[in-house]
Design a protein around this motif. Sequence first.
Motif, PDB file in Angstrom:
ATOM      1  N   ASN A 329       0.830  -1.215   0.000  1.00 55.02           N
ATOM      2  CA  ASN A 329       0.000   0.000   0.000  1.00 55.02           C
ATOM      3  C   ASN A 329       0.862   1.261   0.000  1.00 55.02           C
ATOM      4  O   ASN A 329       0.604   2.206   0.754  1.00 55.02           O
ATOM      5  N   GLY A 330       1.914   1.251  -0.799  1.00 52.55           N
ATOM      6  CA  GLY A 330       2.773   2.434  -0.917  1.00 52.55           C
ATOM      7  C   GLY A 330       3.747   2.636   0.228  1.00 52.55           C
ATOM      8  O   GLY A 330       4.486   3.624   0.240  1.00 52.55           O
ATOM      9  N   GLN A 331       3.755   1.723   1.204  1.00 49.05           N
ATOM     10  CA  GLN A 331       4.627   1.878   2.371  1.00 49.05           C
ATOM     11  C   GLN A 331       5.688   0.780   2.404  1.00 49.05           C
ATOM     12  O   GLN A 331       5.386  -0.373   2.072  1.00 49.05           O
ATOM     13  N   PRO A 332       6.916   1.095   2.835  1.00 50.80           N
ATOM     14  CA  PRO A 332       7.926   0.047   2.990  1.00 50.80           C
ATOM     15  C   PRO A 332       7.638  -0.799   4.234  1.00 50.80           C
ATOM     16  O   PRO A 332       7.504  -0.254   5.334  1.00 50.80           O
ATOM     17  N   ARG A 333       7.519  -2.108   4.037  1.00 53.71           N
ATOM     18  CA  ARG A 333       7.167  -3.000   5.148  1.00 53.71           C
ATOM     19  C   ARG A 333       8.076  -4.223   5.144  1.00 53.71           C
ATOM     20  O   ARG A 333       8.469  -4.714   4.083  1.00 53.71           O
TER      21      ARG A 333
END
Length: 493
Positions: A329-333
């Motif tokens: 969702n567009g976030q680095p995880r």
Amino acid sequence: APTREAFRPAMHYASKDTWLNDPNGLIFHDGTYHLYYQNNPFGNVWGNMSWGHATSTDLLDWTEQPVAIACDEVEDIFSGSIVHDAGNTSGFGTEYTSPLVAVYTSAYKGSSQHAGIQAQSLAFSTDGGYTWTKHDGNPVLNRNSPEFRDPKVFRYNSPNEAYWVMVAVEAQDHTVVLYRSHDLKTWDYLSSFGPANATGGVWECPDLFPLPLDGNEDQLKWVLTVNLNPGGPNSGSSGQYFVGHFDGVTFTSETTVTDGMQDPLRLSEYQWLDWGRDYYAAVSFNDAPDGRRLMIAWMNNWQYSSAIPTSPWRSPMSLVREVSLVTVNGQPRLSQVAVWEKEGSPTSTVAYEELDVDGILPLDGGAAVQLIDVRFVPGSAEEFGLIVRGNGAKGTRIGIRPGDGLIHVDRTASGNTAFHESFASMDTAPLQSEDGTYSLRIFVDHCSVEVFAQDGQVTLTELIFPAPDSVSVSAYATGGSATVPSLELTSLA
Ligand code: FRU
């Protein structure tokens, strides 16, 4: 025939007959993985803190070694790390061997001139990590603080220079402090990070390492992990992480949700290394081959750690996990994959396809030690999942409620839960599906379940203490039906 010790894990490390907590000094050196750990050599509750030691070549079979660094009348040996000082910057090497250098926390006792202080100290080994000598100039870094501990040291290489970086904590301040050294003996302050996100307990055992985003080496990011006790998302001990940038001096987070002290209503928005109750003091290996970032944690929780019903040993380690950084969702995880394959070991698999589940569906192929891979399509069910280490309808439930966007591990009927009032629990984590299907990989052992959901984007690690003959596995669906396109049960005994 002698009965096997109740609950001794088959695929996790536990010491022979003593207590352990945090993994320490993790390093791959000369073809061997070294796992040191907080150890009481004289009992199976916390005390006499020393560094125990085990070695492995495959991260699964561990050989216990003699105690590596022992406490004495002056200090307990608290958590820390080990580096290979290839350039002998410390001068601890010999003409023929570069040293391994352990950086540990001296927790000074009443008889010491530093009584009540925690400071950082060195020990070195010139035989590949088996015997250790304390540096006679200890401590090497002293802030006169009672809660300054858990140094993780790594070699930092910039285009112009290379030096040692230490991350450690001021535990009560929920702060990670960074220092720099050229010889491991003299340390200069660089910067600090925190408080941020979860601050419901002391910060302990930090780590800082680079990872490529989505496998792209041009997009290197830095991950700061820090453990927290208590204050985890399902209470007690847990670990959180931040993703951002490190310029050799300062770590800057791009995933901070709340700056300063935590917002208790936003715990589930913070980034957790694991959402279960039993994954603590996680830290990564130095010098792992092929640039892999491998982490391992203590599989226990300070809330009830000394009450778990195992004897004469107490506390297993988790499986080792390879972590990587992916965009969600567009976030680095962080995404996590367990290391479990052992060359040449026989396995037997029972496979199912296209199961319709409505109510409880008993399955063949249950075993005390196994790997389960399963996919679900929700259908009309409110909740669906598996019951593992079961005995009919009782057992450990791993359930998904797609309407609520949640996964849980319910261990209230998992077996012996009575040894501590806070043990029985149903622990939840947020879980999303982009394409409407859910995949779970579950490792089951004599006293644990480790759940990797959606290819390791969400993990839940929990201790359980089932009867030895509770080995059934069932699929279940409530409030409607669900479909299981594929399910594989692989016995790992
Ligand atoms: C974390 C911890 C560390 C400390 C060690 C002592 O579990 O509290 O902060 O160094 O355990 O055993």
